[in-house]
Design an enzyme around this catalytic site. Structure first.
Site, PDB file in Angstrom:
ATOM      1  N   ARG A 102      -2.497   2.584   3.297  1.00 22.87           N
ATOM      2  CA  ARG A 102      -1.449   1.619   3.644  1.00 22.87           C
ATOM      3  C   ARG A 102      -0.128   2.112   3.069  1.00 22.87           C
ATOM      4  O   ARG A 102      -0.088   3.126   2.390  1.00 22.87           O
ATOM      5  CB  ARG A 102      -1.803   0.224   3.103  1.00 22.87           C
ATOM      6  CG  ARG A 102      -1.961   0.200   1.599  1.00 22.87           C
ATOM      7  CD  ARG A 102      -2.288  -1.185   1.074  1.00 22.87           C
ATOM      8  NE  ARG A 102      -2.535  -1.115  -0.350  1.00 22.87           N
ATOM      9  CZ  ARG A 102      -2.901  -2.125  -1.116  1.00 22.87           C
ATOM     10  NH1 ARG A 102      -3.063  -3.323  -0.593  1.00 22.87           N
ATOM     11  NH2 ARG A 102      -3.100  -1.977  -2.410  1.00 22.87           N
ATOM     12  N   CYS A 106       8.185   4.292   6.491  1.00 15.49           N
ATOM     13  CA  CYS A 106       9.483   4.446   5.845  1.00 15.49           C
ATOM     14  C   CYS A 106      10.388   3.259   6.172  1.00 15.49           C
ATOM     15  O   CYS A 106      10.489   2.850   7.333  1.00 15.49           O
ATOM     16  CB  CYS A 106      10.103   5.746   6.351  1.00 15.49           C
ATOM     17  SG  CYS A 106      11.870   5.820   6.071  1.00 15.49           S
ATOM     18  N   ASN A 140       3.969  -6.755   1.393  1.00 14.12           N
ATOM     19  CA  ASN A 140       3.097  -6.757   0.214  1.00 14.12           C
ATOM     20  C   ASN A 140       3.489  -5.615  -0.714  1.00 14.12           C
ATOM     21  O   ASN A 140       3.480  -4.453  -0.312  1.00 14.12           O
ATOM     22  CB  ASN A 140       1.645  -6.561   0.649  1.00 14.12           C
ATOM     23  CG  ASN A 140       0.666  -6.844  -0.474  1.00 14.12           C
ATOM     24  OD1 ASN A 140       0.363  -7.997  -0.770  1.00 14.12           O
ATOM     25  ND2 ASN A 140       0.198  -5.801  -1.123  1.00 14.12           N
ATOM     26  N   GLU A 141       3.862  -5.956  -1.921  1.00 16.08           N
ATOM     27  CA  GLU A 141       4.147  -4.970  -2.962  1.00 16.08           C
ATOM     28  C   GLU A 141       4.952  -3.773  -2.454  1.00 16.08           C
ATOM     29  O   GLU A 141       4.448  -2.642  -2.409  1.00 16.08           O
ATOM     30  CB  GLU A 141       2.852  -4.481  -3.612  1.00 16.08           C
ATOM     31  CG  GLU A 141       2.119  -5.565  -4.379  1.00 16.08           C
ATOM     32  CD  GLU A 141       0.927  -5.029  -5.184  1.00 16.08           C
ATOM     33  OE1 GLU A 141       0.451  -3.928  -4.891  1.00 16.08           O
ATOM     34  OE2 GLU A 141       0.487  -5.732  -6.110  1.00 16.08           O
ATOM     35  N   CYS A 150      11.664   8.292   0.236  1.00 22.82           N
ATOM     36  CA  CYS A 150      11.200   9.057   1.389  1.00 22.82           C
ATOM     37  C   CYS A 150      12.268  10.088   1.758  1.00 22.82           C
ATOM     38  O   CYS A 150      13.461   9.877   1.520  1.00 22.82           O
ATOM     39  CB  CYS A 150      10.966   8.074   2.532  1.00 22.82           C
ATOM     40  SG  CYS A 150      10.702   8.857   4.126  1.00 22.82           S
ATOM     41  N   CYS A 152      12.585  11.654   4.940  1.00 19.60           N
ATOM     42  CA  CYS A 152      12.506  11.937   6.377  1.00 19.60           C
ATOM     43  C   CYS A 152      13.905  11.980   6.995  1.00 19.60           C
ATOM     44  O   CYS A 152      14.902  11.683   6.338  1.00 19.60           O
ATOM     45  CB  CYS A 152      11.640  10.896   7.074  1.00 19.60           C
ATOM     46  SG  CYS A 152      12.445   9.296   7.262  1.00 19.60           S
ATOM     47  N   CYS A 155      15.890   8.755   6.836  1.00 22.45           N
ATOM     48  CA  CYS A 155      16.496   8.540   5.513  1.00 22.45           C
ATOM     49  C   CYS A 155      17.735   9.416   5.349  1.00 22.45           C
ATOM     50  O   CYS A 155      18.739   8.971   4.784  1.00 22.45           O
ATOM     51  CB  CYS A 155      15.486   8.832   4.408  1.00 22.45           C
ATOM     52  SG  CYS A 155      14.258   7.529   4.265  1.00 22.45           S
ATOM     53  N   GLU A 305      -1.157 -12.827  -7.126  1.00 21.16           N
ATOM     54  CA  GLU A 305      -2.506 -12.263  -7.262  1.00 21.16           C
ATOM     55  C   GLU A 305      -2.807 -12.201  -8.750  1.00 21.16           C
ATOM     56  O   GLU A 305      -2.121 -11.496  -9.493  1.00 21.16           O
ATOM     57  CB  GLU A 305      -2.566 -10.842  -6.679  1.00 21.16           C
ATOM     58  CG  GLU A 305      -2.236 -10.774  -5.204  1.00 21.16           C
ATOM     59  CD  GLU A 305      -2.268  -9.347  -4.646  1.00 21.16           C
ATOM     60  OE1 GLU A 305      -2.764  -8.426  -5.326  1.00 21.16           O
ATOM     61  OE2 GLU A 305      -1.780  -9.163  -3.518  1.00 21.16           O
ATOM     62  N   TRP A 313     -10.751   0.866  -7.822  1.00 16.28           N
ATOM     63  CA  TRP A 313     -10.906   1.363  -6.451  1.00 16.28           C
ATOM     64  C   TRP A 313     -12.167   2.230  -6.293  1.00 16.28           C
ATOM     65  O   TRP A 313     -12.920   2.070  -5.377  1.00 16.28           O
ATOM     66  CB  TRP A 313      -9.642   2.109  -6.007  1.00 16.28           C
ATOM     67  CG  TRP A 313      -8.634   1.154  -5.427  1.00 16.28           C
ATOM     68  CD1 TRP A 313      -8.619  -0.207  -5.592  1.00 16.28           C
ATOM     69  CD2 TRP A 313      -7.529   1.458  -4.579  1.00 16.28           C
ATOM     70  NE1 TRP A 313      -7.562  -0.765  -4.920  1.00 16.28           N
ATOM     71  CE2 TRP A 313      -6.871   0.236  -4.278  1.00 16.28           C
ATOM     72  CE3 TRP A 313      -7.005   2.640  -4.062  1.00 16.28           C
ATOM     73  CZ2 TRP A 313      -5.738   0.170  -3.461  1.00 16.28           C
ATOM     74  CZ3 TRP A 313      -5.873   2.574  -3.254  1.00 16.28           C
ATOM     75  CH2 TRP A 313      -5.251   1.358  -2.952  1.00 16.28           C
TER      76      TRP A 313
HETATM   77  C1  GAL Z   1      -2.678  -5.379  -5.206  1.00 17.09           C
HETATM   78  C2  GAL Z   1      -2.427  -5.558  -3.734  1.00 17.09           C
HETATM   79  C3  GAL Z   1      -3.633  -6.174  -3.041  1.00 17.09           C
HETATM   80  C4  GAL Z   1      -4.868  -5.451  -3.426  1.00 17.09           C
HETATM   81  C5  GAL Z   1      -5.017  -5.450  -4.925  1.00 17.09           C
HETATM   82  C6  GAL Z   1      -6.240  -4.705  -5.395  1.00 17.09           C
HETATM   83  O1  GAL Z   1      -1.831  -4.457  -5.761  1.00 17.09           O
HETATM   84  O2  GAL Z   1      -1.328  -6.374  -3.485  1.00 17.09           O
HETATM   85  O3  GAL Z   1      -3.440  -6.057  -1.646  1.00 17.09           O
HETATM   86  O4  GAL Z   1      -4.793  -4.160  -2.945  1.00 17.09           O
HETATM   87  O5  GAL Z   1      -3.912  -4.844  -5.503  1.00 17.09           O
HETATM   88  O6  GAL Z   1      -6.130  -3.328  -5.264  1.00 17.09           O
END
Ligand code: GAL
Length: 656
Positions: A102, A106, A140-141, A150, A152, A155, A305, A313
């Site tokens: 993910r 860019c 997201n983040e 980046c 490219c 940019c 979160e 991971w």
């Molecule tokens: C966060 C992210 C989530 C999920 C979580 C666990 O950084 O926003 O989508 O990936 O970590 O890896």
């Protein structure tokens, strides 16, 4: 108070949805965040949309009294999009970021921007007034997985516009950058390069071999690019919806200037993982992250979160011990969180994050973690009135500048120096003492704080100089350190004596410095310096600590200057933990800054709301601790005798 989970209905068979929603309701959850990675299900083909499943799950959740924070799904493009358009970032070696994870797109890519606009508009139009939607999360983040910068073509073009807007004429840029060095003068803005891989870098590993002003502008531009990309989404949502808009930030992350990113948002949010595959953070590190997030808008925030199980991971971090999930929840709240969601509801059996465990396990069965969180939710229902809108009282501000992070990254001055670690050491000493500082930006400099720490703040603008002068003049205590005031805002070294614009305030100048390896002893029991020694020549300042070794034995290491009604400390060298704690205590005592003494491994945070005051007591240790404070517990409504269980939490009424 918002209390919820991050939920991925698209990961589960529809037949599970009602049952899952019921488990959520029974767990005291009132909110979910959904859809932020569901682009392929929302727009399965270009311009073909399917919102039926989202409509359905929103209704199911609403029937259980659960509101929705809707995420825009732009952090992970669907496969059809990347098949058709080249939206990929390029790294500094010209390599394309491939598909399969993910955040590969860019921020300046015109195709990515165009497709993002379409999906965001569709969502905003459809759900902008939906009564079961309570807020929006953009993307997201941003910046996660090193995706801020980046190199490219898109940019390259945008950087030229950005520079033109800033400098107006190329001659001015050449002069400010000093491009005459190594014969680099540019003939137009289009001619300016992106600071990608270049000759010298290969020879010296991580060395950044570019012009430091160019590099600094590129970091600024890259950060601005995401701020602009976010703004594009905000503008679209605002056409259709009045609901609060947020983005989930990442605590200590610093590639994007979070204050600029936070500015147009209604509320800051962030993602809090305490113990994962990569890191098991000290509790002070997490507290500092919360304080940084509070400092983004100088307001309370949400945790979008929050860790709910062992996570990683490809391998797990630690398994949260009984009591820790509750403790971490209260830690978030104690530092200003007023809405919190756990990541994630049910652990995913497939995909990259199989090992990122949620509130319930892969089999969907509620177990220990679920019940601990449920109990926490029960407590929060009763206490929400004292948490939402509560203020943390502190006399101390620790300034973190994002541009300073970049500046010290571009040149780290000496082996082992790290701006962020330096800030952390000052935070930690303060936390230890109990001043509970907020970590904010230059905009927060003001009389509200008795002490302001600005360690290694090097690029001082005329505006910051003025603010600081006013602050000290009116009675504030400012703490500067080595490397303070050494540069101008263009990331060039000042051509006046160090600390440059801050010299008058500091009442001292730096005759020379010594960053040679090896410990140098300090006087007055201040231990040793290991990294950096400014050899000070006090002008109007008093000497507090001298060096006790080397050719500069007896020269000033730490000074304090009286200026107007206030004072300025100059700490010319790095200090060991115990010496820093000693110094911070002296500074606080002399400035009359309040602190709450507390045992090691604990925190006591004072808060107030609607004229009511209370203390939050947090024990991060496994064993019970005498907190040295007694009173009426707002949790149990009984008298708290001072002994706090391992991983325990107490809330004590301070008005009685
Ligand atoms: C966060 C992210 C989530 C999920 C979580 C666990 O950084 O926003 O989508 O990936 O970590 O890896």
């Amino acid at each position: 108070m918002i209390f919820g989970v991050d939920y991925y209905p698209e990961h589960w068979d529809k037949s599970e949805w009602k049952k899952q929603a019921r488990i959520m309701r029974d767990g005291n959850f009132n909110t979910v965040r959904i859809a932020e990675f569901a682009w392929c299900r929302l727009e399965p083909e270009e311009d073909t949309f399917d919102f039926s499943w989202l409509d359905e799950i929103i209704d199911i959740l609403a029937a259980e009294g659960i509101g929705v924070i809707l995420g825009t799904p732009t952090a992970a493009p669907p496969k059809w999009l990347v098949n058709k358009y080249d939206v990929y970032m390029r790294d500094k070696y010209g390599r394309q970021r491939g598909y399969g994870s993910r955040r590969e797109c860019c921020a300046n890519n015109s195709y990515y921007i165009a497709r993002s606009k379409v999906i965001v508009e569709q969502l905003a139009k459809r759900y902008g007034k939906n009564p079961n939607v309570i807020a929006w999360q953009i993307d997201n983040e941003f910046g996660c997985h090193q995706s801020t910068r980046c190199y490219c073509e898109h940019c390259g073009r945008e950087f030229a516009y950005w520079l033109e807007k800033k400098y107006k004429s190329i001659d001015r840029l050449n002069k400010i950058y000093g491009t005459v060095f190594w014969s680099q003068e540019y003939s137009s803005f289009d001619d300016v390069i992106l600071p990608a891989y270049t000759s010298c870098e290969g020879d010296y590993g991580k060395l950044q071999a570019h012009n430091p002003s160019l590099e600094m502008d590129f970091y600024r531009f890259s950060s601005d690019s995401w701020v602009r990309y976010q703004q594009m989404q905000i503008d679209i949502i605002r056409k259709y919806s009045d609901y609060p808009i947020t983005h989930n930030m990442m605590g200590h992350f610093s590639d994007i200037d979070y204050r600029k990113l936070g500015e147009p948002l209604d509320i800051t949010a962030w993602d809090n993982y305490i113990d994962n595959q990569w890191d098991c953070s000290d509790f002070e590190n997490i507290s500092m992250a919360h304080e940084l997030m509070r400092g983004v808008k100088n307001k309370n925030f949400w945790v979008m979160e929050q860790q709910s199980g062992p996570c990683g991971w490809d391998r797990f971090g630690g398994t949260p011990r009984p009591g820790q999930l509750r403790l971490w929840t209260y830690q978030s709240i104690a530092h200003g969180c007023e809405g919190l969601l756990y990541f994630r509801f049910r652990s995913a059996p497939f995909g990259m994050e199989q090992y990122w465990l949620g509130v319930v396990d892969h089999d969907g069965v509620p177990r220990r973690r679920y019940y601990e969180i449920k109990q926490t939710g029960e407590e929060l229902k009763k206490l929400s009135d004292i948490f939402v809108g509560a203020k943390n009282s502190t006399d101390v501000l620790l300034v973190k500048s994002y541009e300073e992070v970049w500046c010290h990254e571009i040149k780290c001055h000496t082996e082992g120096f790290d701006y962020r670690n330096t800030l952390y050491s000052y935070y930690r000493a303060n936390n230890h003492l109990g001043t509970n500082p907020v970590c904010g930006g230059e905009d927060m400099i003001g009389g509200e704080y008795k002490v302001i720490y600005m360690p290694a703040y090097s690029m001082v603008s005329a505006e910051v100089e003025k603010r600081l002068e006013e602050y000290v003049q009116n009675g504030g205590t400012l703490v500067l350190t080595y490397l303070s005031g050494t540069r101008d805002v263009n990331n060039n070294i000042v051509t006046s004596a160090i600390p440059g614009r801050l010299r008058k305030l500091a009442g001292t100048s730096v005759a020379e410095f010594d960053s040679s390896r090896g410990d140098v002893e300090l006087g007055n029991g201040f231990g040793v310096s290991k990294l950096w020694r400014d050899i000070l020549e006090p002008e109007t300042a008093d000497i507090r600590v001298c060096y006790n070794g080397e050719y500069y034995k007896d020269s000033a290491a730490v000074t304090v200057n009286t200026y107007g009604k206030g004072r300025v400390w100059y700490v010319g060298c790095d200090l060991e933990e115990s010496a820093l704690l000693k110094l911070v205590k002296i500074i606080s005592d002399e400035a009359g800054a309040g602190y709450i003494s507390h045992p090691d491994g604990t925190e006591i945070i004072k808060r107030s709301v609607n004229g009511r005051e209370y203390f939050m007591l947090l024990n991060y240790m496994r064993n019970a601790i005498d907190m040295g404070i007694r009173g009426k517990s707002l949790l149990s409504e009984k008298c708290f005798d001072g002994i706090l269980d391992g991983y325990g939490v107490e809330i004590i009424d301070a008005s009685k």
